[in-house]
Design an enzyme around this catalytic site. Sequence first.
Site, PDB file in Angstrom:
ATOM      1  N   ASP A 155       0.859  -1.188   0.000  1.00 60.50           N
ATOM      2  CA  ASP A 155       0.000   0.000   0.000  1.00 60.50           C
ATOM      3  C   ASP A 155       0.889   1.229   0.000  1.00 60.50           C
ATOM      4  OD1 ASP A 155      -3.252   0.331   1.035  1.00 60.50           O
ATOM      5  OD2 ASP A 155      -1.974   2.102   0.930  1.00 60.50           O
ATOM      6  N   LYS A 208      -0.585   3.156   7.313  1.00 58.85           N
ATOM      7  CA  LYS A 208      -1.314   1.870   7.347  1.00 58.85           C
ATOM      8  C   LYS A 208      -0.326   0.711   7.409  1.00 58.85           C
ATOM      9  CE  LYS A 208      -5.662   2.356   4.828  1.00 58.85           C
ATOM     10  NZ  LYS A 208      -6.326   1.965   3.589  1.00 58.85           N
ATOM     11  N   THR A 255     -13.898  -3.251  -7.802  1.00 52.71           N
ATOM     12  CA  THR A 255     -15.106  -3.193  -8.632  1.00 52.71           C
ATOM     13  C   THR A 255     -14.921  -2.117  -9.694  1.00 52.71           C
ATOM     14  OG1 THR A 255     -16.430  -3.878  -6.764  1.00 52.71           O
ATOM     15  CG2 THR A 255     -17.614  -2.804  -8.568  1.00 52.71           C
ATOM     16  N   LEU A 268     -17.538  -9.799  -0.583  1.00 51.73           N
ATOM     17  CA  LEU A 268     -17.474  -9.845   0.880  1.00 51.73           C
ATOM     18  C   LEU A 268     -18.200  -8.660   1.509  1.00 51.73           C
ATOM     19  CD1 LEU A 268     -14.981  -7.707   1.837  1.00 51.73           C
ATOM     20  CD2 LEU A 268     -13.635  -9.543   0.858  1.00 51.73           C
ATOM     21  N   GLU A 291     -18.751  -6.184   4.765  1.00 51.29           N
ATOM     22  CA  GLU A 291     -18.056  -5.702   5.953  1.00 51.29           C
ATOM     23  C   GLU A 291     -18.725  -6.327   7.179  1.00 51.29           C
ATOM     24  OE1 GLU A 291     -17.602  -1.452   6.177  1.00 51.29           O
ATOM     25  OE2 GLU A 291     -17.101  -1.355   4.065  1.00 51.29           O
ATOM     26  N   LYS A 317     -20.719  -8.622 -10.767  1.00 46.90           N
ATOM     27  CA  LYS A 317     -20.500  -7.855  -9.546  1.00 46.90           C
ATOM     28  C   LYS A 317     -21.528  -6.739  -9.399  1.00 46.90           C
ATOM     29  CE  LYS A 317     -19.124  -5.926  -6.041  1.00 46.90           C
ATOM     30  NZ  LYS A 317     -18.257  -5.930  -4.935  1.00 46.90           N
ATOM     31  N   LEU A 375     -34.326  -8.556   3.144  1.00 48.29           N
ATOM     32  CA  LEU A 375     -35.728  -8.140   3.160  1.00 48.29           C
ATOM     33  C   LEU A 375     -36.046  -7.414   4.466  1.00 48.29           C
ATOM     34  CD1 LEU A 375     -37.827 -11.081   1.629  1.00 48.29           C
ATOM     35  CD2 LEU A 375     -37.454  -8.797   0.677  1.00 48.29           C
ATOM     36  N   CYS A 417     -20.476   0.372  -0.808  1.00 46.86           N
ATOM     37  CA  CYS A 417     -20.692  -0.400  -2.043  1.00 46.86           C
ATOM     38  C   CYS A 417     -22.035  -0.142  -2.715  1.00 46.86           C
ATOM     39  CB  CYS A 417     -20.542  -1.886  -1.758  1.00 46.86           C
ATOM     40  SG  CYS A 417     -18.845  -2.309  -1.386  1.00 46.86           S
ATOM     41  N   LYS A 454     -24.074  -0.035   9.117  1.00 49.01           N
ATOM     42  CA  LYS A 454     -24.719  -1.283   9.550  1.00 49.01           C
ATOM     43  C   LYS A 454     -23.967  -1.745  10.799  1.00 49.01           C
ATOM     44  CE  LYS A 454     -22.017  -4.641   7.004  1.00 49.01           C
ATOM     45  NZ  LYS A 454     -22.022  -5.777   6.111  1.00 49.01           N
TER      46      LYS A 454
HETATM   47  C1  UDX Z   1     -22.224  -5.303   0.178  1.00 49.49           C
HETATM   48  C2  UDX Z   1     -22.524  -6.689  -0.449  1.00 49.49           C
HETATM   49  O1  UDX Z   1     -23.432  -7.394   0.405  1.00 49.49           O
HETATM   50  C3  UDX Z   1     -21.246  -7.468  -0.677  1.00 49.49           C
HETATM   51  O2  UDX Z   1     -21.526  -8.706  -1.310  1.00 49.49           O
HETATM   52  C4  UDX Z   1     -20.348  -6.612  -1.561  1.00 49.49           C
HETATM   53  O3  UDX Z   1     -19.239  -7.250  -2.002  1.00 49.49           O
HETATM   54  C5  UDX Z   1     -20.030  -5.295  -0.865  1.00 49.49           C
HETATM   55  O4  UDX Z   1     -21.278  -4.611  -0.636  1.00 49.49           O
HETATM   56  P1  UDX Z   1     -21.697  -4.338   2.602  1.00 49.49           P
HETATM   57  O5  UDX Z   1     -21.712  -2.985   1.960  1.00 49.49           O
HETATM   58  O6  UDX Z   1     -20.584  -4.679   3.524  1.00 49.49           O
HETATM   59  O7  UDX Z   1     -21.708  -5.500   1.490  1.00 49.49           O
HETATM   60  O8  UDX Z   1     -23.051  -4.451   3.441  1.00 49.49           O
HETATM   61  P2  UDX Z   1     -24.421  -5.270   3.373  1.00 49.49           P
HETATM   62  O9  UDX Z   1     -24.468  -6.220   4.504  1.00 49.49           O
HETATM   63  O10 UDX Z   1     -24.687  -5.805   2.042  1.00 49.49           O
HETATM   64  O11 UDX Z   1     -25.455  -4.085   3.689  1.00 49.49           O
HETATM   65  C6  UDX Z   1     -25.564  -2.939   2.842  1.00 49.49           C
HETATM   66  C7  UDX Z   1     -26.611  -1.981   3.354  1.00 49.49           C
HETATM   67  O12 UDX Z   1     -27.915  -2.531   3.231  1.00 49.49           O
HETATM   68  C8  UDX Z   1     -26.462  -1.611   4.839  1.00 49.49           C
HETATM   69  O13 UDX Z   1     -26.660  -0.222   4.991  1.00 49.49           O
HETATM   70  C9  UDX Z   1     -27.557  -2.388   5.527  1.00 49.49           C
HETATM   71  O14 UDX Z   1     -28.023  -1.775   6.718  1.00 49.49           O
HETATM   72  C10 UDX Z   1     -28.631  -2.390   4.453  1.00 49.49           C
HETATM   73  N1  UDX Z   1     -29.570  -3.534   4.569  1.00 49.49           N
HETATM   74  C11 UDX Z   1     -29.106  -4.808   4.414  1.00 49.49           C
HETATM   75  C12 UDX Z   1     -30.923  -3.295   4.783  1.00 49.49           C
HETATM   76  O15 UDX Z   1     -31.364  -2.147   4.903  1.00 49.49           O
HETATM   77  N2  UDX Z   1     -31.782  -4.376   4.838  1.00 49.49           N
HETATM   78  C13 UDX Z   1     -31.353  -5.654   4.681  1.00 49.49           C
HETATM   79  O16 UDX Z   1     -32.198  -6.571   4.728  1.00 49.49           O
HETATM   80  C14 UDX Z   1     -29.966  -5.877   4.480  1.00 49.49           C
END
Ligand code: UDX
Length: 449
Positions: free
Chosen positions: A30, A35, A119, A155, A157, A224, A270, A280, A340
């Site tokens: 990096d 870091k 991505t 993946l 977070e 993706k 859901l 993302c 989240k």
């Molecule tokens: C996401 C994808 O899930 C992952 O596969 C990708 O590679 C990177 O982006 P991430 O951003 O870490 O992962 O979080 P994720 O768990 O998917 O949640 C995304 C957002 O959706 C969060 O703000 C979460 O609170 C919201 N969410 C998720 C909802 O509002 N309702 C749900 O049922 C699920």
Amino acid sequence: MKVVNIGTGYVGLNTAAALAWIGHDVACVDIDESKINSLKNGVAPIREEGLDDLIKNTKIKFTTDLVEVINDAEVIFIAVGTPSLPNGHANLDYVHSAANSIGNLINPTHDVTIIVKSTVPIGVNSSIEDSIRNQVKLNNLNDSLLHFASNPEFLREGCALSDTLYPDRIVIGTNDNTAFEMMSKLYAPLVDQTFTIPDSVQPPKDRPKTYILHTNQTSAEMIKYSSNVFLALKISYINEISSLCDKLGANVDDVAKGMGLDHRIAPYFLNSGLGWGGSCFPKDTLALLQIAKDQQCDTPIIQAAWYVNEAQIDKVINKLKYEFYDLHGLNVTLFGLTFKPNTDDVRNSPAVALAKRLIELGVHVTFTDPVGLPNARKVYADEQFKFEDDPIKASLDSDCIILTTEWKQFKSLDYKAISNNMRHKFMIDARHYLNSEYINDVGIKYIKL
Ligand code: UDX
């Protein structure tokens, strides 16, 4: 295999740690010296379940100097960030800079596969391949031992290592057989699950066997974007249904449960609430909208998903106005700042979008969050938010608590003490997460978003 990974963000670092754990010889590069220094001291710059443990118990080499490690590598990952530009396009500066460094420094004497994990919009894998090959030829070196593949990450977070060690699928986008064979070898321990399961990252129950999907580069890039945006629109769909349920007197949580019991729909993504955020879903949705616009292709469903997500904030404001009419001067406490639970990532959090709107309306906003406040105090230092580590103190003189992130710590709070502290006893559960009976019993009027 000898692996070099460029980028130590969520994707790069978790991928590197997982590959080292399953037996590969991994170097992580990096340009950010602070870091790398912190990683050399065994401290991960991000909070992720099991990451410190895997870094401590593997021998990843951390360096800022690509030249030290590049020419031993059999596999090189580009796993740098692609944040949104103001126009919605992905910013590819970091990807191009990583590709330039590879092109300038590599001297291929054995087969090397260069893998794009970042991505990137459709077609970027192929332009990266062209630019690296051209640079190698300009340096009067032979590019025939170079191979290229797109290998998007899926993946999440908070469970990034689990998603990496026990993936549903691995997508390998390449027309080059050597690249495919090398990547199959790289991932074989994951597919066959021949590695020792780390105590800190246990496999999910009933996980299916990992499927390796071989496609061309463009399809891998598209998989993706369309996966992330599909998940985002699944959430927006249930949020739209939630608004209708509100009007009709149906319980959206029961509706989502009933829908999810159909195996074709499945219960995941859901959960109705404040909407989707993070680094993302918003970025990839905007990028896909831009990609479609560039192709003059209408994408009304994706546009609607975006619009519904933005409207979740209005829904909260409307519920507040229904209770208070005038919001000016109110004290509102937001329970949760991270986008989240189980992450310290405070970027693009719907809770922050809500807080900014509330401030515009003259509301005093106090945040409490079990993990996100140290980051938030830095990132949002210029905002008029107050931060309070203790949720009970954060509720002092509050007119309304809004549960904005479903941290499990918020389930077991002393809501009696919180109720006693509040000026007006009102709560909006914007994640449909808490026990309504208990909150009502302590005298707080509880509604769901
Ligand atoms: C996401 C994808 O899930 C992952 O596969 C990708 O590679 C990177 O982006 P991430 O951003 O870490 O992962 O979080 P994720 O768990 O998917 O949640 C995304 C957002 O959706 C969060 O703000 C979460 O609170 C919201 N969410 C998720 C909802 O509002 N309702 C749900 O049922 C699920």
